[in-house]
Each structure stands twice: as C-alpha cells, then as structure tokens.
Design an enzyme around this catalytic site. Structure first.
Site, PDB file in Angstrom:
ATOM      1  N   PRO A  62       0.808  -1.223   0.000  1.00  0.00           N
ATOM      2  CA  PRO A  62       0.000   0.000   0.000  1.00  0.00           C
ATOM      3  C   PRO A  62       0.840   1.270   0.000  1.00  0.00           C
ATOM      4  O   PRO A  62       1.819   1.386   0.743  1.00  0.00           O
ATOM      5  CB  PRO A  62      -0.802  -0.124   1.304  1.00  0.00           C
ATOM      6  CG  PRO A  62      -0.950  -1.592   1.494  1.00  0.00           C
ATOM      7  CD  PRO A  62       0.357  -2.182   1.020  1.00  0.00           C
ATOM      8  N   CYS A  63       0.436   2.212  -0.854  1.00  0.00           N
ATOM      9  CA  CYS A  63       1.251   3.419  -1.045  1.00  0.00           C
ATOM     10  C   CYS A  63       0.635   4.663  -0.424  1.00  0.00           C
ATOM     11  O   CYS A  63       1.285   5.710  -0.388  1.00  0.00           O
ATOM     12  CB  CYS A  63       1.464   3.664  -2.537  1.00  0.00           C
ATOM     13  SG  CYS A  63      -0.059   4.042  -3.438  1.00  0.00           S
ATOM     14  N   GLN A  64      -0.615   4.578   0.082  1.00  0.00           N
ATOM     15  CA  GLN A  64      -1.281   5.790   0.544  1.00  0.00           C
ATOM     16  C   GLN A  64      -0.480   6.518   1.624  1.00  0.00           C
ATOM     17  O   GLN A  64      -0.442   7.741   1.667  1.00  0.00           O
ATOM     18  CB  GLN A  64      -2.681   5.463   1.083  1.00  0.00           C
ATOM     19  CG  GLN A  64      -3.667   5.003   0.020  1.00  0.00           C
ATOM     20  CD  GLN A  64      -3.667   3.486  -0.127  1.00  0.00           C
ATOM     21  OE1 GLN A  64      -2.684   2.819   0.210  1.00  0.00           O
ATOM     22  NE2 GLN A  64      -4.761   2.942  -0.620  1.00  0.00           N
ATOM     23  N   PHE A  66       2.601   6.836   1.886  1.00  0.00           N
ATOM     24  CA  PHE A  66       3.794   7.491   1.362  1.00  0.00           C
ATOM     25  C   PHE A  66       3.448   8.632   0.402  1.00  0.00           C
ATOM     26  O   PHE A  66       4.331   9.360  -0.049  1.00  0.00           O
ATOM     27  CB  PHE A  66       4.676   6.477   0.614  1.00  0.00           C
ATOM     28  CG  PHE A  66       5.062   5.281   1.439  1.00  0.00           C
ATOM     29  CD1 PHE A  66       5.676   5.435   2.669  1.00  0.00           C
ATOM     30  CD2 PHE A  66       4.804   3.999   0.992  1.00  0.00           C
ATOM     31  CE1 PHE A  66       6.034   4.332   3.431  1.00  0.00           C
ATOM     32  CE2 PHE A  66       5.164   2.885   1.732  1.00  0.00           C
ATOM     33  CZ  PHE A  66       5.777   3.052   2.968  1.00  0.00           C
TER      34      PHE A  66
END
Length: 336
Positions: A62-64, A66
């Site tokens: 998951p990138c949210q 960052f």
C-alpha cells in the site's frame, strides 16, 4: 504489474489480492493464475511448485501512507507503511532469484527515505544485490506523466540497471480520440468505437475489437458540469469563476489537480483518483470514462474491469501502467 510481466515473458503463477472486486478483475484477466483472496500478511506460504531459482516475486505494498497528498499519516506510526515487511518475509521463505518492488516516489521522501532504505537493507541482508530508482511512465510509451519508485533485486548475481526509456511522448488525443462520445453519467458499459484508430498507440490498444467495455462516467451534479464548461484544456479550478465555487469554504486551498481538463496535444497528468479529482475530458464537459483512464494507463481494450463504477475507477487509478511494468520485467528476462 502482472500484465506488464506477461508481456515481458513472465507468467504469473500465484497472486494474492485482498479486495473482492480487484480479486475478480485479476481472476478474469489472468485465468491461468491461482488468485488467492486474502491478505499477504496472513499467509505463511504461497502454493506453487517448480524451481524456486527461476521465480520472480513482485508486488507493490500500500502506497497511501507514502503519498504526498496524505500528510496526516505519512510517518512511522502508520501501520500500513510497514506492510512491506510481509512482502520481505515471503522473499525470505521462497528465496526467489528476482524481486521487483514498486511504490510511489513519496516513499523516498517519507521519514527522509527511511522505508526505502529499510527495504533495500532487508533484501541485502538476505543476499540480494539491489538497484532502485524512479521511472517516468511517459518515457516508456505510456500517454501519462507518472513517476514511480522501482526496486530490482537479484540473488546470486549483480542486479542489472533499471531501464532507460526513450519513447516519443504520446498525447491524450493519440490515446483516446477513437473512443465513443459520452455524456455525464454515461452508464452503457459496452459500445462500439467512434471511428478508426488514428494512431499506432490506439491501434495497439484495440486488439482487433469492434466493441469494448468500460464506458462508464461518474454522474456529476449539474453545478459541477457547469464548472467543467469554463475550464480550457490544460486548465484547472483556477479557471472557474469564483462565483461558481461558492460551495468551497476556501477555494484557494484546492489542490492543483482538482478540475484539471486534459490537454489533447500533451500526455495526461497522473491518473490517480480521477473521480475525486474530477479530471475532465479534453473536449467533452464530463469526467473521464473508465476506458479512457485505462487507455491513459496503457491497459489494452480487452482488459476488463469488474465491480461498481467507483471500484473500477479505483482499480485503474491504483494500477502500475502495464507498459512501464513491461520495461522493468524485460530487464529481468534479458538478464536471466
């Protein structure tokens, strides 16, 4: 990533997906893969046979946490920012020859790059040689300016350099001009093309189809559609008369990506949450359709998305552009 891998000659054997609609989309488009409905962190092993030495383990945690648009939880306290540890745990169990890891470029900035360094250090500690850096999709034939962080790791050998893209930029017009004319709130999923493909890119996306899926458009309120009509190509919320933005407490705090009308003669801006950002079609006063966004991500027209319109939009926006992934995996297959 899996579609780009396939184009580069890397077949997906096993995939893990927690979200039900995404799992259904993945299963439909990768019928030969075993697609597990669950969370990576809940799995002690992955069910596949074969020579582990030839395995490529790839993913994008998951990138949210960052993302530069998420300042509130962009820190060490966000538990999701540590989910890469589950990814690394499977690397330790399987010992694949190759590892490919993807995330937003914000991973290099969050906590001064701590998470990116942790991932590299963990892989080096397992005996991998690692290269990492930023790649822009526009350089690899994707009609979109989208920069992403990629890490490539190799066990028992030196990791090759990340690819260098030199593609001629592809415009929004090149990508979507042959798709149907649609109205705000369009709900007919399958439609024929508007005209013959006018670009090599569009021809490559059509795959010989006569009818394609995904012509769904968010049904925006009339006052939002009225705002769209005031925005020139390449413009955004700043071009909307102040009197038409009275529903905003402070219009000056709007993000630059809000109400962005795409420019036909340039590559697209980032296709993220294009419903929330209200990305506007270059010549029609409406939001983008699922298929238009998919084209701008380099998904071919025979790739079909499932679920509600909102879930399909989310799937398209969250994806790694397949052509960008293909370039990364070609680096693997050439060196293997």
């Amino acid at each position: 990533m899996a579609l780009g891998a396939k184009w580069a000659g890397v077949e997906t054997i096993v995939a893990v997906e927690a979200h039900r609609s995404v799992h259904a989309t993945y299963s439909r488009n990768h019928p030969d893969a075993t697609v597990i409905h669950g969370r990576v962190e809940d799995l002690d092993s992955l069910p596949f046979a074969g020579a582990h030495a030839e395995v490529v383990l790839f993913g994008g945690p998951p990138c949210q946490g960052f993302s530069t648009s998420n300042q509130r939880t962009r820190n060490l306290a966000n538990e999701k920012n540590w989910l890469f540890k589950s990814f690394i745990s499977h690397v330790a169990r399987i010992r694949p020859k190759w590892v490919v890891f993807e995330n937003v470029k914000g991973i290099l900035e969050t906590e001064k790059g701590l998470f990116a360094r942790e991932i590299e250090n963990d892989l080096r500690g397992l005996g991998y040689d690692v290269v990492a850096g930023l790649l822009n999709a526009i350089d690899f034939g994707v009609p979109q300016a989208r920069t992403r962080f990629f890490l490539l790791a190799r066990r028992e050998g030196q990791a090759p350099a990340l690819p260098v893209g030199k593609a001629t930029p592809i415009t929004v017009a090149d990508a979507i001009d042959d798709l149907p004319v649609l109205q705000n709130g369009a709900s007919v999923d399958r439609l024929p093309y508007r005209c013959v493909a006018k670009s090599e890119y569009a021809r490559s996306m059509r795959r010989g189809l006569k009818v394609t899926q995904g012509h769904l458009v968010t049904n925006n309120a009339p006052h939002i559609v009225e705002r769209y009509a005031t925005i020139p190509q390449g413009g955004n919320w700043r071009d909307i008369p102040e009197a038409m933005m009275s529903t905003y407490e402070d219009r000056t705090r709007c993000h630059t990506g809000i109400y962005r009308r795409l420019d036909r003669e340039a590559p697209s801006v980032v296709i993220g949450n294009f419903r929330k950002n209200m990305l506007v079609h270059p010549t029609q006063d409406r939001g983008l359709s699922v298929r238009e966004a998919a084209r701008l991500q380099s998904f071919p027209d025979d790739y079909e998305f499932t679920g509600t319109i909102g879930l399909q939009q989310q799937q398209v926006g969250n994806a790694v552009p397949p052509l960008l992934a293909k370039a990364v995996f070609e680096t693997v297959t050439r060196a293997a």
